[in-house]
Design an enzyme around this catalytic site. Structure first.
Site, PDB file in Angstrom:
ATOM      1  N   LYS A 150       0.958  -1.120  -0.064  1.00 62.38           N
ATOM      2  CA  LYS A 150       0.006   0.009  -0.017  1.00 62.38           C
ATOM      3  C   LYS A 150       0.872   1.245  -0.001  1.00 62.38           C
ATOM      4  CE  LYS A 150      -2.977   2.851   3.063  1.00 62.38           C
ATOM      5  NZ  LYS A 150      -3.885   2.811   3.994  1.00 62.38           N
ATOM      6  N   GLU A 202      -8.485  11.302  13.405  1.00 56.98           N
ATOM      7  CA  GLU A 202      -7.775  10.117  13.637  1.00 56.98           C
ATOM      8  C   GLU A 202      -6.905  10.302  14.804  1.00 56.98           C
ATOM      9  OE1 GLU A 202      -5.316   6.800  11.292  1.00 56.98           O
ATOM     10  OE2 GLU A 202      -6.045   8.579  10.136  1.00 56.98           O
ATOM     11  N   GLU A 246      -7.283  -2.195   2.557  1.00 52.38           N
ATOM     12  CA  GLU A 246      -6.640  -0.999   2.963  1.00 52.38           C
ATOM     13  C   GLU A 246      -6.675  -0.612   4.342  1.00 52.38           C
ATOM     14  OE1 GLU A 246      -7.069   3.914   2.495  1.00 52.38           O
ATOM     15  OE2 GLU A 246      -8.059   2.525   0.920  1.00 52.38           O
ATOM     16  N   GLU A 382     -11.866  11.175  -3.843  1.00 54.19           N
ATOM     17  CA  GLU A 382     -11.714  11.023  -2.287  1.00 54.19           C
ATOM     18  C   GLU A 382     -10.886  12.172  -1.619  1.00 54.19           C
ATOM     19  OE1 GLU A 382      -9.364   8.115   0.829  1.00 54.19           O
ATOM     20  OE2 GLU A 382     -10.652   7.223  -0.861  1.00 54.19           O
ATOM     21  N   LYS A 386     -11.969  14.953   1.213  1.00 55.77           N
ATOM     22  CA  LYS A 386     -11.236  15.392   2.344  1.00 55.77           C
ATOM     23  C   LYS A 386     -10.724  16.969   2.396  1.00 55.77           C
ATOM     24  CE  LYS A 386      -9.438  10.703   2.871  1.00 55.77           C
ATOM     25  NZ  LYS A 386      -8.435   9.687   2.572  1.00 55.77           N
TER      26      LYS A 386
END
Length: 397
Positions: A150, A202, A246, A382, A386
């Site tokens: 990734k 997060e 992911e 995406e 964000k």
């Protein structure tokens, strides 16, 4: 000292935010720092430097007869505020500051409609076609079978506004829109208008005594104003093989980093859903008990950073691929921001949903995790979703 500050109808306690101040919030409380008792910008041994700063600050306060910060309701005594760059070997240094004064502040009330400013200049770097070419190149690297699983590819949006930011108002909007996240703002140079700010959903790590909590997010979908469609999107995200992969890569790496440091570690077998005003994320709350109580929150943040949520896996290979594919330095974007107290407790968030602001100029940054099955057009969308976290707070379409 920590003290409560009464709310203001426009921005809550942030009406008192001045140039040069720092802010870090968690849920319904925030810490507003002013002045600087001690500062360091280490390029190596950040944890060791942090421990020295905390010890020196305690000694200085004692020598001056100044009391330590009062405990908040949950016992938190923040003493050091910090900002770690994405790449410790890059041009942006870690910033560790022991503030002269620290106030505990309450979340702002409902602010009025944003005062929409005008954009005088706008530049995407790279633009849409360039970003999608980068995603295709990343997918090619992932398909080589050499161990890269990734990588996170990001882009920036550079804006020039018609007037400087009202930082207090923007931060109040970010905090109000992300009440369960972490709103932050720290000056990053001698210029009091030069700030790194944002509202991260997060949690990188929190330490309370021996208790450790981590809540990685990876796998994203845009929310919908219709409740039924929004619920369908959330279910689809939970069932998405690409997004589950992911996310699993991130959880696997965090577990590998924490296992040697913890006596016990609870890692749920399946992710759950975490939401912001704009997005759904896959999230996994991880909790453990430290084997060694001397390991501080800052030590843990350094051990975990950067997670595959902002870099990739394996880390070294992903860093090299990102450096080759991204046409800019990330600086503090995808770094870590947070606090630590003299006992080693603290909380650190992943430095995302952010902007580097300097007067009328802003650079917003966002990234997307690329794994086999990623679609370049969707990854570009995406990153745009964000970027909206900060754009919404600015009142910009």
């Amino acid at each position: 000292m920590l003290a409560r500050t009464p709310a203001d109808p426009r921005t809550g306690a942030l009406a008192g935010f001045r140039p040069g101040d720092s802010l870090f919030t968690t849920h319904d409380r925030g810490f507003l720092a002013r002045g600087c008792l001690l500062q360091a910008a280490p390029r190596e041994d950040v944890a060791g430097c942090g421990a020295r700063l905390l010890a020196q600050a305690a000694e200085l306060r004692a020598a001056a007869g100044a009391p330590a910060p009062d405990a908040a309701e949950d016992g938190a005594r923040p003493l050091l505020l910090g900002l770690l760059p994405y790449d410790p070997a890059g041009p942006a240094p870690a910033l560790l500051r022991v503030p002269r004064t620290l106030r505990r502040i309450a979340a702002p009330g409902e602010p009025p409609a944003a005062r929409r400013g005008a954009i005088r200049g706008r530049r995407e770097h790279p633009d849409q076609s360039g970003y999608e070419r980068g995603v295709r190149a990343a997918l090619e690297r992932l398909g080589r079978g050499d161990g890269l699983r990734k990588l996170v590819l990001s882009r920036t949006l550079e804006l020039e506004l018609d007037r400087p930011l009202d930082l207090a108002e923007v931060l109040a909007r970010l905090w109000r829109a992300s009440p369960h996240g972490h709103t932050y703002a720290l000056p990053v140079s001698g210029n009091e208008q030069d700030y790194f700010l944002g509202a991260s959903p997060e949690l990188l790590v929190r330490r309370d005594g021996r208790r450790v909590r981590v809540h990685p997010l990876a796998g994203t979908a845009a929310r919908h104003p219709d409740a039924a469609e929004d619920a369908r999107i959330a279910r689809a995200l939970l069932d998405s093989p690409k997004d589950r992969l992911e996310h699993a890569v991130v959880v696997e790496a965090i577990e590998a980093a924490l296992r040697p440091l913890c006596r016990t570690l609870d890692v749920p077998a399946q992710p759950g859903l975490t939401s912001t005003a704009r997005l759904w994320h896959l999230g996994t709350p991880i909790e453990g008990e430290l084997a060694d109580p001397a390991i501080s929150a800052l030590d843990l943040a350094i051990a975990l950073h950067p997670t595959p949520a902002v870099c990739g896996l394996p880390t070294a290979d992903a860093r090299r691929a990102i450096a080759a594919l991204e046409p800019f330095e990330r600086g503090y974007f995808a770094g870590a921001v947070g606090w630590c107290d003299a006992a080693g407790d603290g909380a650190w968030a992943v430095a995302i949903r952010c902007a580097h602001a300097s007067g009328r100029r802003l650079t917003l940054s966002a990234g997307a995790g690329i794994v086999p099955g990623s679609v370049p057009e969707l990854e570009y969308q995406e990153t745009g979703n964000k970027l909206r976290t900060v754009l919404d707070a600015l009142g910009l379409l």
